[in-house]
Design a protein around this motif. Structure first.
Motif: not given
Length: 501
Positions: A365-376
């Motif tokens: 996954m990329d950094e944006n998906r990381f933010v989605a699954v850990t926070s947003s």
């Protein structure tokens, strides 16, 4: 460090779930006031250099159990050590579970949790409430919790027979009510009856060790209950959130349901993404018992990779930890009988690094998906977005300065949790939080937790989260069954003998 300073984070790459940009972030009074290049800021503003680093929204751990009384004992991590560990790992909000005993008032349990947590929390938190029994009083209390107490999620157990487990008709009633009041229904999906029978069988075969825990609750038992929960929720048009998806087969059920248009969200956890259930067969009893949790980690070593793939492509949506820590001597309550081992593992401190290592560093996954699954995504599902889970003007100043190239080795020797072992012991992770800012306060920096107990806030949540309910509302309008209009039947009707023969 309880005072809030004016802070400007300079030169980092600001990462949101939809895009990344090079920008400064200016924070005042606990709120993000500006995001942009070369921001002009008031004199006396503290500058933090983030060049070459990422600036992420603080992590939201959707699933923790701090200070929980369970299986005769209490978890070693309370709301203080638990949230200190959270901020050390880049998590700035936890969602904990109020779990009332069968027959007890949900409202009284909620107040008890608030009174326990409020003076201790070092970061913001919110509460899910478990529905462990069902009658009209529970129904009323759920309404009060939603309307007055800021709760919009309720968890039902399909396991822990005779303790917390609900039957199908009770699930039907609770799911219906969740939909009426705009809440999201959460389930612990395992077939409690089959587990109870399986446990008896294992003990009768002389299997008393931690491996018996996995053997009596195999994948099928999780997948079957997951399918059943999705079916019941769909029948009443209620959004469903499956907590701790632990196996390939249960994850497939969630993925297939989403592809069939069901409003369902799956939550894998750090433990299931970062390690596996082969440890239950370890020759050292204490080592094996440390991994005991329900549902168990799976002995198929390809499971973590599989779950991560599904998380990367949105078949699974969000990550928690089910952080529920018991020390070795507490686990030893079950030294002669695996059914007495208190269930639970660590994770609140290591979730972000484990997911970066196994998800982003591995190229899944990329950094944006990381933010989605850990926070947003968590913020969206639980109606906290964009107050949480976003770096934008007006959002809460919950931020992490993240070094994607640095590494750290996870170990009990260096972690901030109170538990005396770590299921990720020895794992080397790329992706390290350097500075954590919670509510505009620097709470972690230079390897030290600076947070003060009680500085975290309880964050109330409103019902009918758009992210969850938009489709539900539309289906309600178009999906009502209607009777066929036809002329009445006027032919003969057989007469039945009345003597019952």
């Amino acid at each position: 460090m309880s005072n809030r300073e004016k802070i400007v984070i300079r030169g980092g790459k600001v990462v949101n779930e939809d895009f990344s940009e090079r920008a400064d972030v200016y924070v005042e009074d606990g709120i993000i006031r500006a995001v942009g290049l070369d921001l002009e800021v008031p004199a006396g503003t503290r500058e933090i250099d983030a060049r070459g680093k990422l600036v992420l929204p603080g992590g939201i751990d959707t699933h923790t159990h701090m200070e929980l009384q369970f299986m005769g004992t209490v978890t070693v991590d309370d709301f203080k050590t638990g949230t200190e560990a959270a901020v050390a790992g880049g998590t700035t909000m936890i969602l904990d579970f109020v779990i009332p005993q069968k027959g007890a008032s949900l409202l009284e349990a909620y107040e008890k949790w608030r009174n326990t947590a409020d003076p201790k929390v070092c970061c913001d938190y919110s509460l899910h409430v478990a529905v462990t029994w069902w009658d009209d009083r529970v129904k009323k209390e759920m309404e009060t919790l939603v309307q007055e107490k800021g709760v919009n999620s309720f968890k039902m157990f399909m396991a822990y027979k005779d303790v917390f487990m609900l039957r199908d008709q009770e699930l039907y009633a609770v799911f219906s009510h969740c939909k009426e009041i705009g809440a999201i229904a959460q389930v612990h999906a395992e077939n409690g009856d089959l587990i109870a029978e399986g446990a008896k069988r294992m003990l009768s075969l002389g299997i008393t060790g931690p491996e018996g825990h996995e053997l009596c609750r195999p994948e099928d038992v999780e997948a079957e209950a997951t399918q059943r929960a999705i079916t019941i929720a769909h029948s009443v048009n209620c959004p469903l959130y499956v907590v701790h998806v632990m196996s390939k087969s249960a994850a497939k059920v969630v993925a297939n349901a989403r592809r069939n248009g069901r409003v369902v969200f799956g939550e894998p956890i750090a433990a299931g993404l970062g390690t596996d259930g082969t440890h239950y067969w370890n020759k050292d009893w204490a080592h094996a018992a440390g991994f005991v949790m329900g549902p168990p980690l799976r002995p198929d070593p390809s499971t973590p990779d599989y779950l991560m793939d599904l998380l990367a492509n949105d078949d699974l949506t969000v990550t928690g930890t089910d952080n529920c820590t018991f020390s070795v001597c507490q686990k030893a309550l079950g030294k002669d009988d695996f059914t007495r081992i208190p269930n639970g593992v660590n994770g609140v401190e290591d979730r972000m690094s484990v997911i970066w290592e196994k998800g982003v560093h591995s190229g899944k996954m990329d950094e944006n998906r990381f933010v989605a699954v850990t926070s947003s995504n968590a913020a969206k599902i639980f109606n906290l977005f964009p107050q949480k889970g976003r770096i934008a003007m007006g959002s809460d100043a919950d931020l992490v300065i993240w070094d994607p190239n640095a590494t750290r080795m996870i170990s009990v020797k260096t972690h901030h949790q109170a538990v005396d072992y770590n299921i990720f012991e020895g794992m080397v992770c790329h992706g390290v939080p350097l500075v954590t800012i919670s509510g505009g306060r620097v709470v972690y920096e230079g390897g030290r937790v600076l947070a003060e107990p009680g500085t975290g806030r309880f964050i109330p949540r409103k019902p009918y989260a758009e992210f969850v309910y938009k489709r539900i509302h539309q289906r309600e309008q178009v999906g009502k069954p209607s009777a066929v209009v036809r002329k009445p039947y006027d032919g003969e009707v057989i007469s039945l003998a009345s003597n019952g023969s």
